[in-house]
Design a protein around this motif. Structure first.
Motif, PDB file in Angstrom:
ATOM      1  N   PHE A   6      11.543 -21.985  36.674  1.00  0.00           N
ATOM      2  CA  PHE A   6      10.408 -22.517  37.436  1.00  0.00           C
ATOM      3  C   PHE A   6       9.102 -22.305  36.688  1.00  0.00           C
ATOM      4  N   GLY A   7       8.082 -23.071  37.117  1.00  0.00           N
ATOM      5  CA  GLY A   7       6.730 -22.910  36.573  1.00  0.00           C
ATOM      6  C   GLY A   7       6.710 -23.038  35.067  1.00  0.00           C
ATOM      7  N   GLN A   8       5.964 -22.148  34.417  1.00  0.00           N
ATOM      8  CA  GLN A   8       5.810 -22.214  32.962  1.00  0.00           C
ATOM      9  C   GLN A   8       7.133 -21.978  32.229  1.00  0.00           C
ATOM     10  N   ALA A  48      16.012 -14.022  41.117  1.00  0.00           N
ATOM     11  CA  ALA A  48      16.672 -14.098  42.421  1.00  0.00           C
ATOM     12  C   ALA A  48      18.115 -14.545  42.198  1.00  0.00           C
ATOM     13  N   GLN A  51      19.028 -16.840  45.955  1.00  0.00           N
ATOM     14  CA  GLN A  51      17.766 -16.795  46.710  1.00  0.00           C
ATOM     15  C   GLN A  51      17.339 -15.412  47.163  1.00  0.00           C
ATOM     16  N   GLU A  52      18.038 -14.393  46.687  1.00  0.00           N
ATOM     17  CA  GLU A  52      17.638 -13.049  47.076  1.00  0.00           C
ATOM     18  C   GLU A  52      17.026 -12.353  45.862  1.00  0.00           C
ATOM     19  N   MET A  53      15.813 -11.877  46.018  1.00  0.00           N
ATOM     20  CA  MET A  53      15.129 -11.235  44.898  1.00  0.00           C
ATOM     21  C   MET A  53      15.809  -9.917  44.558  1.00  0.00           C
ATOM     22  N   ALA A  67      17.954 -17.542  39.638  1.00  0.00           N
ATOM     23  CA  ALA A  67      16.646 -18.180  39.431  1.00  0.00           C
ATOM     24  C   ALA A  67      15.724 -17.244  38.670  1.00  0.00           C
ATOM     25  N   MET A  69      11.885 -16.662  37.866  1.00  0.00           N
ATOM     26  CA  MET A  69      10.639 -17.141  38.449  1.00  0.00           C
ATOM     27  C   MET A  69       9.434 -16.369  37.914  1.00  0.00           C
ATOM     28  N   PRO A  70       8.473 -17.079  37.305  1.00  0.00           N
ATOM     29  CA  PRO A  70       7.227 -16.423  36.893  1.00  0.00           C
ATOM     30  C   PRO A  70       6.415 -16.048  38.144  1.00  0.00           C
ATOM     31  N   PHE A  72       4.252 -15.917  41.330  1.00  0.00           N
ATOM     32  CA  PHE A  72       3.958 -17.026  42.244  1.00  0.00           C
ATOM     33  C   PHE A  72       2.465 -17.363  42.219  1.00  0.00           C
ATOM     34  N   SER A  73       2.165 -18.624  42.386  1.00  0.00           N
ATOM     35  CA  SER A  73       0.753 -19.015  42.444  1.00  0.00           C
ATOM     36  C   SER A  73       0.545 -20.182  43.409  1.00  0.00           C
ATOM     37  N   GLY A  74       1.188 -20.064  44.565  1.00  0.00           N
ATOM     38  CA  GLY A  74       1.006 -21.075  45.596  1.00  0.00           C
ATOM     39  C   GLY A  74      -0.305 -20.874  46.346  1.00  0.00           C
ATOM     40  N   GLY A  75      -0.591 -21.805  47.228  1.00  0.00           N
ATOM     41  CA  GLY A  75      -1.765 -21.687  48.095  1.00  0.00           C
ATOM     42  C   GLY A  75      -3.020 -22.208  47.439  1.00  0.00           C
TER      43      GLY A  75
END
Lengths: 75, 147, 147, 75
Positions: A6-8, A48, A51-53, A67, A69-70, A72-75
């Motif tokens: 995901f992301g970068q 994850a 889906q569990e970290m 997964a 995942m870098p 998070f930067s939502g919002g």
């Protein structure tokens, strides 16, 4: 097993998804990926499984979805 | 705790003011509500090394984000006496000046709505697997960092 | 502190969701804003001795309220790094389910908008000379008490 | 001077506004009003002179505007 990026990390790996079989645990998978994609070793990411970290090492089976995942930067 | 099935929070592109108005209007039939608290995230045209941000492009691990949001929703509902809770987050491109996050809580007395809204915004930003790429005016991009 | 002349905050009757949407939409040109915080007060159909509240009728010492609101506005602007602050309060009759108070703050980063919005709502309720009469279904009324 | 009434006090007095001359200070005005409107003596209200809230006694002149205000209940 399915490895999702995901992301970068998508740009770094050049794919959103890889199929890699027979990785016995997270540490093995990470070592493999870091060797294939040296930039990944220097990146901050969390993992994850289904889906569990998770933060520690953990056994993997081929049906797991992992997964990377870098931050998070939502919002 | 009441069982609620995961709701979809993702919308393609910006969240329009008409959508927000419609969401507010729908609550006029719920006459046990005394206060609504709303948070809206808007894309800032920040300058990064002399180049302006023209948009943010959002991606998410959607399935996991919805599951996580479901958990957050249940926890917040259990902790605050809310009448309603609505969360919408953009995916894809949202131009500077447009709305990318809409958090909406309602309760009989204002304190619950206000506090729950703040908690939701903090948790959404910290816990949802969502990523924003800031698109610059020269079409390069850089990855957004929260706080 | 920048001088600002007292703005009128009073609107006749309920505040419509279209008005709120319009107010949100106007901020899309202010691309230094990252977060908006909104509080909406809605008239509750409380039951008082078996009779439902059907509306609240608001009156105010308007001149003094606007002067007081001006002072509050200046203080809050001085304390929080806000881009915008808007306050609207109904006068006259507002039916149960309708909006009677609209407080809207905007800032580059969410904390200022969120905190300032809460402070404004508290101060408006405590310090503005405004009175609400709860109109009951049998056309009698009783005077609202805050908190 | 102009005496303004608000909220439930309007109903109690039967007027939004009274003109009363030559009240030397707040205490004199209050005593006069409480005698005229005995229910007012039992009511909670605060006083503003020319829009400024006051809590102690204070001299009055005919050009002052005095407001009697029950507890606020806006919002």
């Amino acid at each position: 097993m399915k490895i999702l990026f995901f992301g970068q990390l998508v740009e770094m790996i050049g794919a959103k998804e890889l199929l890699i079989e027979d990785m016995t645990d997270i540490d093995t998978l990470k070592a493999f990926l870091h060797q294939q994609f040296p930039l990944l070793a220097q990146s901050k990411y969390i993992i994850a499984v289904d889906q569990e970290m998770i933060s520690d090492n953990r056994k993997l089976e081929n049906h797991n979805i992992v997964a990377l995942m870098p931050p998070f930067s939502g919002g | 705790m009441k069982e609620r099935t995961p709701k979809n929070i993702f919308v393609q592109g910006a969240i329009s003011s008409a959508f927000i108005a419609d969401s507010i209007q729908k609550h006029s039939t719920k006459t046990d509500i005394g206060g609504h608290s709303i948070f809206l995230g808007q894309v800032r045209a920040d300058e990064i090394e002399g180049k302006k941000v023209v948009a943010i492009e959002y991606t998410a691990y959607e399935e996991m984000a919805l599951q996580k949001m479901h958990e957050i929703r249940e926890t917040v509902f259990a902790e605050y006496p809310l009448t309603c809770m609505h969360v919408y987050h953009s995916l894809g491109k949202v131009a500077a000046g447009e709305i990318c996050l809409f958090v909406f809580t309602s309760s009989a007395h204002r304190k619950a709505a206000t506090e729950a809204c703040s908690v939701l915004v903090e948790r959404i930003k910290a816990e949802l697997p969502v990523w924003g790429a800031e698109i610059l005016e020269d079409e390069t991009h850089q990855w957004k960092v929260n706080q």
